[in-house]
Design a protein around this motif. Structure first.
Motif, PDB file in Angstrom:
ATOM      1  N   PHE B 726      -2.724  -6.700  17.611  1.00 32.34           N
ATOM      2  CA  PHE B 726      -1.745  -5.804  16.871  1.00 32.34           C
ATOM      3  C   PHE B 726      -1.729  -6.397  15.245  1.00 32.34           C
ATOM      4  N   GLN B 727      -1.760  -5.652  14.381  1.00 35.99           N
ATOM      5  CA  GLN B 727      -1.541  -6.198  12.800  1.00 35.99           C
ATOM      6  C   GLN B 727      -0.386  -5.500  12.428  1.00 35.99           C
ATOM      7  N   PRO B 728       0.703  -6.351  11.857  1.00 32.96           N
ATOM      8  CA  PRO B 728       2.172  -5.966  11.481  1.00 32.96           C
ATOM      9  C   PRO B 728       1.943  -4.941  10.448  1.00 32.96           C
ATOM     10  N   PHE B 729       2.620  -3.797  10.195  1.00 34.32           N
ATOM     11  CA  PHE B 729       2.512  -3.066   9.101  1.00 34.32           C
ATOM     12  C   PHE B 729       3.842  -3.180   8.136  1.00 34.32           C
ATOM     13  N   SER B 730       3.785  -2.738   6.968  1.00 36.13           N
ATOM     14  CA  SER B 730       4.732  -2.844   6.065  1.00 36.13           C
ATOM     15  C   SER B 730       5.862  -1.324   6.355  1.00 36.13           C
ATOM     16  N   ARG B 731       7.103  -1.837   6.191  1.00 27.20           N
ATOM     17  CA  ARG B 731       8.098  -1.065   6.350  1.00 27.20           C
ATOM     18  C   ARG B 731       8.781  -0.806   5.192  1.00 27.20           C
ATOM     19  N   PHE B 732       8.193  -0.889   3.872  1.00 23.75           N
ATOM     20  CA  PHE B 732       8.913  -1.002   2.798  1.00 23.75           C
ATOM     21  C   PHE B 732       8.430   0.130   1.920  1.00 23.75           C
ATOM     22  N   GLN B 765      -2.685   1.083   0.607  1.00 23.55           N
ATOM     23  CA  GLN B 765      -2.591   1.569   2.070  1.00 23.55           C
ATOM     24  C   GLN B 765      -3.509   2.628   2.141  1.00 23.55           C
ATOM     25  N   ASP B 766      -3.895   3.570   1.272  1.00 24.39           N
ATOM     26  CA  ASP B 766      -4.765   4.617   1.444  1.00 24.39           C
ATOM     27  C   ASP B 766      -5.205   4.916  -0.038  1.00 24.39           C
ATOM     28  N   LEU B 767      -6.691   5.170  -0.153  1.00 22.87           N
ATOM     29  CA  LEU B 767      -7.176   5.301  -1.259  1.00 22.87           C
ATOM     30  C   LEU B 767      -8.113   6.644  -0.812  1.00 22.87           C
ATOM     31  N   LEU B 791       0.410   2.868  -2.581  1.00 24.28           N
ATOM     32  CA  LEU B 791       0.586   1.537  -2.677  1.00 24.28           C
ATOM     33  C   LEU B 791       1.897   1.111  -1.944  1.00 24.28           C
ATOM     34  N   GLN B 792       1.729  -0.096  -1.378  1.00 23.79           N
ATOM     35  CA  GLN B 792       2.730  -0.509  -0.563  1.00 23.79           C
ATOM     36  C   GLN B 792       2.711  -2.143  -0.572  1.00 23.79           C
ATOM     37  N   LYS B 793       3.705  -2.952  -0.640  1.00 25.84           N
ATOM     38  CA  LYS B 793       3.891  -4.282  -0.581  1.00 25.84           C
ATOM     39  C   LYS B 793       4.140  -4.680   0.873  1.00 25.84           C
ATOM     40  N   PRO B 794       3.510  -5.680   1.537  1.00 27.29           N
ATOM     41  CA  PRO B 794       3.824  -6.165   2.861  1.00 27.29           C
ATOM     42  C   PRO B 794       5.223  -6.344   2.967  1.00 27.29           C
ATOM     43  N   SER B 795       5.911  -7.235   2.166  1.00 19.56           N
ATOM     44  CA  SER B 795       7.300  -7.413   2.267  1.00 19.56           C
ATOM     45  C   SER B 795       7.756  -6.983   0.760  1.00 19.56           C
ATOM     46  N   GLY B 796       8.887  -6.629   0.584  1.00 20.21           N
ATOM     47  CA  GLY B 796       9.510  -6.194  -0.574  1.00 20.21           C
ATOM     48  C   GLY B 796       9.096  -4.751  -1.187  1.00 20.21           C
TER      49      GLY B 796
END
Lengths: 345, 825
Positions: B726-732, B765-767, B791-796
């Motif tokens: 499992f790879q944690p995904f960003s919830r931001f 995240q997607d291109l 675009l998305q940051k892993p945290s923040g």
């Protein structure tokens, strides 16, 4: 009742009639709202009447207020009714507009088909794996040892004539049957053992009912006590599950160098349930494969103690099974791969 | 082998079966003798009856023809025009009436011969298939004796009410390859006595045999020729055989040659013992040698073919020359002919596998070599030899003057078999009493030699060399009892967990996936024409694409030039199947195949010393443009669709470009501008491409055919990504941006894409590209791509300003790297 009130009552009745007519005559929500504002808005008739209350004698005021409010409520109610009526009418119209001819086709969902030979193979394997058989594959280029010698078919033995062999440089052949897979398993694996081998096999024979390249499937079961009855029961199980019918099987004595006793297997014709048809040439039976108890000589060749271990083996032609099940009348359709054929199964 | 039921009936009564061959066929089939067919010979002579000539007149319009009035009884009179000269009024003749079909295939019809009506035909012996057509002019019609009953069917009169049965005899039962042998088996199956005495057999007794001989037989290798008997005859009258002998040979498909040869053939069919008759006067000297041939020795066979032999073939020779290839074929120079006065008749046993090997390597197969290859029983040779002498004397009026017995009939090594009825029970799965078991064993000819503890000791009969072990007797008992007695049970088994073969599992998984993706599975022939395949590949070496390659594997005995080697690639087969389907009007299709290919790699560096290699491949092929459909707007080229299909295979992370962008090797069959390689990391593992237009010339309209081929063996062993964690995904929250850039066409799309991907690195995240445009709005030589990215940051959270800055930097980078520009608004 004071004349003022009398008057008001009369007026309010008129307004109610007027307003109802106005509300009911409009056909969209916006106009309806405009009408409502005309009566109930800041400049509306009823609002005006309410404002007039201040100039009335105190004794009339409560009744005045009551009456005007009652009229207001009445109008509000009429408005609401009319509003939801129009709203749902509007929705109906919108839904009507959005209507799709559901008989139009959707985006093309291309669906491929698994080749009928693979379907038959997978199904036979699935049926056998339910009673503990594991699938084995093997090379298509085999040495003389695996294809013949270990299966008790010595060099220059007339049994070699039973199979038209493609010979390769060196001591190699294109395997003429899937039986070499048994030898590989017996050599490598621990006993007891239940395996099913499958794959392409090759015979130097090409005519209306023979292909030089075709497919076989065979089972091998080795344990400490194995009988012909067990073999018969196993094949019956396989046949019934494959044809999904209660079909009898019968054994005919035959000869294969690698089994003793040996038998050819017939099953009741699944097309006519044994009553007799064109496919089974009115006999009610159809030949499906060969089988027998593993010849002790085969066990000896691979160093297995035949006093302790016994076994049976059986083999079928995949093309033949497919032909019987799907009433394919020409074996050449399989390698031809005309999509009009492939798509049917 | 073909058997005559009449002949079998001479040895064992077939009463009740002659009339019902189907019933006999059932008995044989369920005893392990598959009946492949039978022919009722009486059917051969339908509408052929005996008639009598009432009137004979000259044909009005032909000198050599006569017009006959013939009755076939019951007052029926037929007018028949006849060309023969030998018939007279009141002769009894064979009449083929309209509807009859003669053995040579002639159909008899009512017809007009020179304006005279003819309602049938008067037959000659050769027209009836009873003799070879004589060469001396017209042979004349067959005149029957005056007692021949008018109106009787000819088949009845001529005793042709025989049935010929074609029976498959398995290799373990050479003892049944003769009429007497099969009769012996039938006597067991039908429980009827074997009539062992053939008429005339009693004439020959040991005491009458001559003690001396002219020839001396010398056997060089007793392994190859354990037994050799010879009979010397003089006063031989070589000539045609009696009709009964001719008829019998004919009915089993043999040609009558002369009485001497016919006797040898007759004995082969009756006894399964091949014989050979030499012309005594054409043998030099008085020695017969059974020896190996010498290198370069020549031999002219019976059929006139001259052979130059290698060393070591077993031959029969006199002091000067080779007389015959032992057990295979006789010599031209010592063959019996019409002038022959004295003969030397050979009856021998040769080693089966040696004869088989010799026959194959010489390319000569005869009834004799076939029979010897399957094993002739030495123990029965003497008996058969006597029968041959008796028949030879009877048929040729010859005088037996000498006997050679160069034989060492080895004392029968009594192959005793020990067996317990418990063992039989256990193997067959039903209970067996000792009494019944012994009964059946005796029935098949086994001697009960005694018992030892629980085991019976049995001696199988001499003619059953196949009965060597206890399991052989189990089969015999089961067979004679009928396999129907065997019950059906499921075995009591030990639990023995095991896995399906790795490749089979994957083959199945990929197969189900691809069919769900709309591809049909095909299973094509493993054989290709090596000529066409090498045309397709030219000198191309598949290994540069990550696929195994080597020399074609070619059978030494191919069926035809079209199928002379095993394929080394699947894509050629798929191309061929695509073309086949296109020719049949299927203008669009999607297919795939998963199968091994094979090739041969020289040298010992390979893991298998033999150099043969097999490799699993997966190949896909698509052709045609999508059918015009109301919702289809995409114009993506087919080759790219196929590429994407492969890249999306869920078990392998494949890429269509490697970091090392060195030049790609394009195989000659592919369009050089529409070809790509698949990589796993940096290793090539296959390709996809479009067929070169040169290979499509047969089709008037150009239909794109694209294909891909992958090295499945390698992918499954090295590139499987099944262990997933499992790879944690960003919830931001994420931000979307569109970017349109114009780049020169010389820049590959992939480079631009990769640059963007790399620029944002873990933020992206997607291109994907949502628009590709070239046209008036864009500078010539350039192309405009519209990218959409998420675009998305892993945290923040990402801030607009931050992203805007990054976009500017990205544009700057693209500008510098590719001379990219923003589109003009």
């Amino acid at each position: 009742m004071s004349p003022v009130i009398q008057d008001l009552k009369k007026k309010l009745e008129e307004i109610k009639v007027q307003a109802r007519e106005a509300l009911e005559s409009v056909e969209d929500v916006q106009a309806l709202y405009d009408v409502k504002v005309g009566f109930l808005g800041k400049q509306g008739v009823l609002t005006q009447l309410m404002k007039e209350m201040g100039q009335l004698p105190v004794s009339d005021r409560p009744q005045w207020g009551l009456l005007v409010n009652e009229a207001k409520n009445f109008l509000e109610q009429v408005y609401q009714e009319r509003f939801s009526e129009l709203k749902s009418k509007e929705l109906m119209q919108k839904l009507q507009r959005e209507k799709i001819d559901m008989t139009l086709p959707g985006s093309v969902a291309r669906v491929g088909k698994i080749h009928v030979l693979s379907q038959v193979t997978e199904e036979l394997v699935a049926i056998l794996s339910r009673i503990g058989y594991a699938l084995r594959l093997g090379p298509i280029i085999e040495s003389d040892f695996y294809n013949f010698e270990a299966l008790n078919i010595p060099a220059d033995h007339p049994a070699r004539d039973m199979q038209d062999t493609f010979f390769l440089e060196g001591d190699y052949v294109l395997r003429t049957h899937t039986s070499p897979i048994q030898i590989h398993s017996l050599e490598k694996e621990k006993l007891p053992l239940r395996v099913v081998g499958t794959g392409a096999v090759f015979r130097c024979d090409h005519d209306i009912s023979h292909l030089p390249h075709f497919h076989q499937l065979e089972g091998l079961c080795v344990d400490e006590r194995i009988s012909m009855a067990d073999l018969k029961g196993t094949i019956r199980y396989l046949v019934e599950n494959f044809f999904k019918k209660n079909l009898m099987i019968r054994f005919r004595p035959s000869f294969f160098p690698f089994t003793e006793p040996s038998a050819e297997v017939d099953c009741q014709c699944p097309l006519c349930d044994g009553r007799g048809c064109q496919v089974c040439k009115s006999s009610g039976w159809i030949e499906i494969g060969g089988c027998g108890l593993v010849n002790p000589k085969v066990f000896s060749k691979v160093g297995i103690n035949f006093q302790k271990w016994q076994g049976f083996a059986f083999g079928f032609g995949i093309e033949r099974m497919a032909m019987i099940r799907h009433r394919v009348d020409d074996i050449r359709l399989f390698p031809e791969n005309d999509l009009r054929f492939v798509k049917q199964f | 082998m073909k058997y005559s039921l009449r002949w079998l009936d001479e040895f064992v009564s077939l009463d009740g079966f002659l009339q019902d061959p189907q019933k006999l066929s059932q008995v044989l089939t369920f005893a392990g003798f598959e009946v492949e067919g039978f022919e009722d010979q009486s059917a051969r002579y339908q509408s052929t009856v005996i008639g009598i000539i009432l009137k004979k007149e000259k044909h009005p319009n032909a000198d050599r023809l006569t017009v006959c009035q013939v009755t076939t009884g019951h007052g029926v009179i037929h007018q028949i025009v006849c060309g023969a000269q030998n018939h007279q009024i009141n002769d009894r003749v064979v009449v083929a009436l309209p509807g009859a079909v003669l053995p040579n295939g002639t159909e008899i019809r009512k017809t007009q011969i020179r304006n005279v009506e003819s309602e049938g035909m008067l037959c000659s012996a050769s027209e009836l298939g009873l003799s070879e057509k004589s060469n001396e002019g017209s042979e004349g019609i067959m005149i029957l004796p005056p007692d021949a009953p008018v109106g009787e069917a000819f088949s009845t009169y001529w005793q042709l009410n025989d049935v010929i049965m074609d029976i498959k005899v398995t290799p373990n039962r050479p003892d049944c390859l003769s009429h007497r042998g099969l009769a012996r088996e039938l006597s067991i199956l039908l429980r009827r006595p074997l009539k062992d005495q053939v008429p005339g057999d009693e004439n020959i007794t040991m005491s009458l045999l001559p003690e001396t001989s002219f020839f001396k037989v010398q056997i060089k290798d007793k392994q190859l020729c354990p037994t050799y008997l010879g009979a010397e005859f003089d006063q031989v009258c070589v000539g045609p055989s009696p009709l009964w002998l001719q008829r019998r040979l004919n009915s089993l498909g043999l040609r009558s040659i002369n009485n001497v040869v016919d006797v040898t053939n007759y004995i082969l069919l009756e006894r399964g013992q091949p014989l050979h008759a030499f012309d005594w006067d054409r043998i030099d000297g008085n020695e017969i040698h059974v020896r190996g041939s010498l290198e370069g020795e020549t031999f002219k066979a019976l059929d006139g073919v001259q052979h130059s032999l290698k060393e070591g073939y077993l031959c029969i020779a006199d002091q000067k020359k080779i007389l015959a290839l032992a057990g295979i074929i006789g010599g031209f120079d010592s063959a019996v002919c019409l002038d022959t006065k004295r003969i030397f008749l050979e009856a021998a046993v040769f080693k089966p596998d040696f004869i088989r090997r010799s026959s194959r390597s010489l390319g000569i197969s005869t009834d004799s070599s076939d029979r010897f290859s399957r094993g002739v029983e030495a123990q029965e040779l003497w008996e058969n030899f006597l029968r041959a002498i008796q028949l030879m004397v009877q048929v040729t009026q010859a005088r037996l003057v000498g006997i050679n017995r160069a034989y060492n009939l080895e004392e029968r090594r009594d192959a005793l078999v020990r067996i317990s009825t418990k063992f039989v029970e256990q193997k067959l799965g039903y209970s067996v009493s000792e009494e019944d078991f012994l009964r059946v064993m005796k029935q098949i000819g086994c001697r009960h030699e005694g018992s030892d503890h629980e085991q019976l000791i049995l001696a199988p009969p001499v003619w059953r060399r196949d009965l060597e072990m206890d399991v052989d007797l189990v089969e015999e008992y089961g067979r004679i009892n009928g396999y129907d007695k065997i019950p059906e049970t499921l075995p009591m088994l030990t639990v023995a967990p095991s896995q399906h073969d790795f490749y089979f599992g994957w083959q199945s998984r990929i197969r189900h996936y691809l069919t769900a993706r709309g591809y049909h599975e095909v299973v094509t022939s493993f054989f290709v024409s090596s000529r066409l395949e090498s045309q397709f590949f030219s000198q191309f070496d598949y290994r540069v694409l990550g696929l195994g390659w080597g020399h074609s594997v070619k059978p030494l005995n191919p069926l035809s030039e079209q199928m002379d080697s095993l394929r080394r690639s699947l894509c050629y087969s798929l191309f061929e199947r695509a073309s086949y389907n296109i020719r049949n009007g299927l203008e669009q299709g999607y297919i795939f195949e998963i199968n091994p290919v094979a090739f041969h790699v020289n040298g010992a560096h390979e893991n298998r010393k033999t150099g043969y290699q097999e490799e699993w491949r997966l190949a896909l092929c698509a052709w045609g443009t999508d059918t015009h459909y109301w919702d289809i707007v995409t114009s993506c080229p087919l080759v790219l669709k196929l590429k994407q299909e492969v890249l999306c295979l869920p078990w392998f992370s494949l890429s269509d470009r490697s970091k090392d962008l060195s030049s790609i090797h394009v195989p000659p069959f592919a369009h050089p501008g529409r070809f790509g390689v698949f990589y796993y990391e940096t290793r090539p593992v296959g390709f996809c491409g479009e067929i070169h237009p040169d290979w499509q010339q047969e089709f008037k309209k150009r239909i794109p055919i694209v294909f891909a081929e992958l090295n499945l063996s390698w992918l499954l062993s090295c590139a499987l990504n099944v262990e997933k964690s499992f790879q944690p995904f960003s919830r931001f929250p994420f931000l979307s941006r569109d970017l349109a850039v114009v780049v020169p066409k010389s820049v590959a799309f992939g480079e631009v894409f990769d640059t963007i991907q790399l620029f944002f690195h873990s933020l992206i995240q997607d291109l994907h590209v949502f628009d590709i445009y070239e046209g008036q709005e864009v500078k010539p030589g350039c192309i405009q791509y519209g990218f959409r990215m998420k675009l998305q940051k892993p945290s923040g959270s990402l801030v607009d300003d931050e992203v805007n800055r990054m976009m500017e930097n990205l544009i700057q980078e693209l500008r510098e790297k590719f001379q990219a520009e923003l589109p003009v608004r």
